[in-house]
Scaffold this active site. Sequence first.
Site, PDB file in Angstrom:
ATOM      1  N   SER A  96       0.969  -1.399   0.064  1.00  0.00           N
ATOM      2  CA  SER A  96      -0.075   0.006   0.020  1.00  0.00           C
ATOM      3  C   SER A  96       0.766   1.212   0.092  1.00  0.00           C
ATOM      4  O   SER A  96       1.715   1.160  -0.972  1.00  0.00           O
ATOM      5  CB  SER A  96      -1.082  -0.178   1.293  1.00  0.00           C
ATOM      6  OG  SER A  96      -1.909   0.816   1.166  1.00  0.00           O
ATOM      7  N   HIS A 231      -7.902  -5.790   0.232  1.00  0.00           N
ATOM      8  CA  HIS A 231      -6.661  -5.007   0.285  1.00  0.00           C
ATOM      9  C   HIS A 231      -5.398  -5.423   1.069  1.00  0.00           C
ATOM     10  O   HIS A 231      -4.266  -5.277   1.109  1.00  0.00           O
ATOM     11  CB  HIS A 231      -6.789  -3.754   0.828  1.00  0.00           C
ATOM     12  CG  HIS A 231      -5.679  -2.412   0.671  1.00  0.00           C
ATOM     13  ND1 HIS A 231      -5.154  -2.031  -0.330  1.00  0.00           N
ATOM     14  CD2 HIS A 231      -5.185  -2.000   1.890  1.00  0.00           C
ATOM     15  CE1 HIS A 231      -4.512  -1.262  -0.179  1.00  0.00           C
ATOM     16  NE2 HIS A 231      -4.309  -0.979   1.167  1.00  0.00           N
TER      17      HIS A 231
END
Length: 252
Positions: A96, A231
């Site tokens: 990320s 995610h």
Amino acid sequence: MTVQTDDRDLWIRRYHPAPDSAVRLLCLPHAGGSASFYFPVSQALSPRIDVLAVQYPGRQDRRLEACVETIPELADRLLPLVLQEADRPLALFGHSMGASLAFELAGLLERQAGVVPAMLFASGRRAPSRFRAEDDVHRRGDDALLTEIKRLAGTDTRILGDDEMLRMILPALRSDYRAAELYRPDRFHRLSCPITALTGDTDPKAPSDDVSAWQDHTTGPFALHTFPGGHFYLVDQAPQVIKLITETLTYR
């Protein structure tokens, strides 16, 4: 501000030293994350790979320090410390926000120090050239910020329910989101090191088309790997991710 070389233990954690390994892997956490997120990775890869995990200011044992406000500043401050670890092949793994930081740091290593990373693993992050109008989480109120974190399932809900802990992590979360969402790679657009991009097949923050665009940011080899999950796919898919890292770095 320049990082002093004697600050290395503050910034870089080596949970399972592997002095005889042929390659090192520098792991860069996500927004709101800490070095300890990579403890299981270090444990699994040692002793074949020497894993280093970065601890950003503003969290855990560094919670009283001011957060770093931008991705380029983080990379600038890390560079002299990372160069001390470049006496053998060095790979970077960022998840990320950490993927953006890995990209910026790889650019500094190549352009300023002539060190080409053995591999850049970019996980759960759109390519640096892919911007989105909805990247404004850092401007929202505390409740909206926490809702976003819960949606991505990246923070333990037991911590999210503790008011004292919330007060401790919110400044770091907001600062990290600001750094990630405002990042624009104006210094380095293309690397020469190989890039391996990883994403979850239901990740709302890193759809496959945007992740595959990482190939535009290197003149070297590129590979894309998609795993089941959102995610934080890499938590549930840890064995598969570890296998990929091991095969990539030890059979090249």
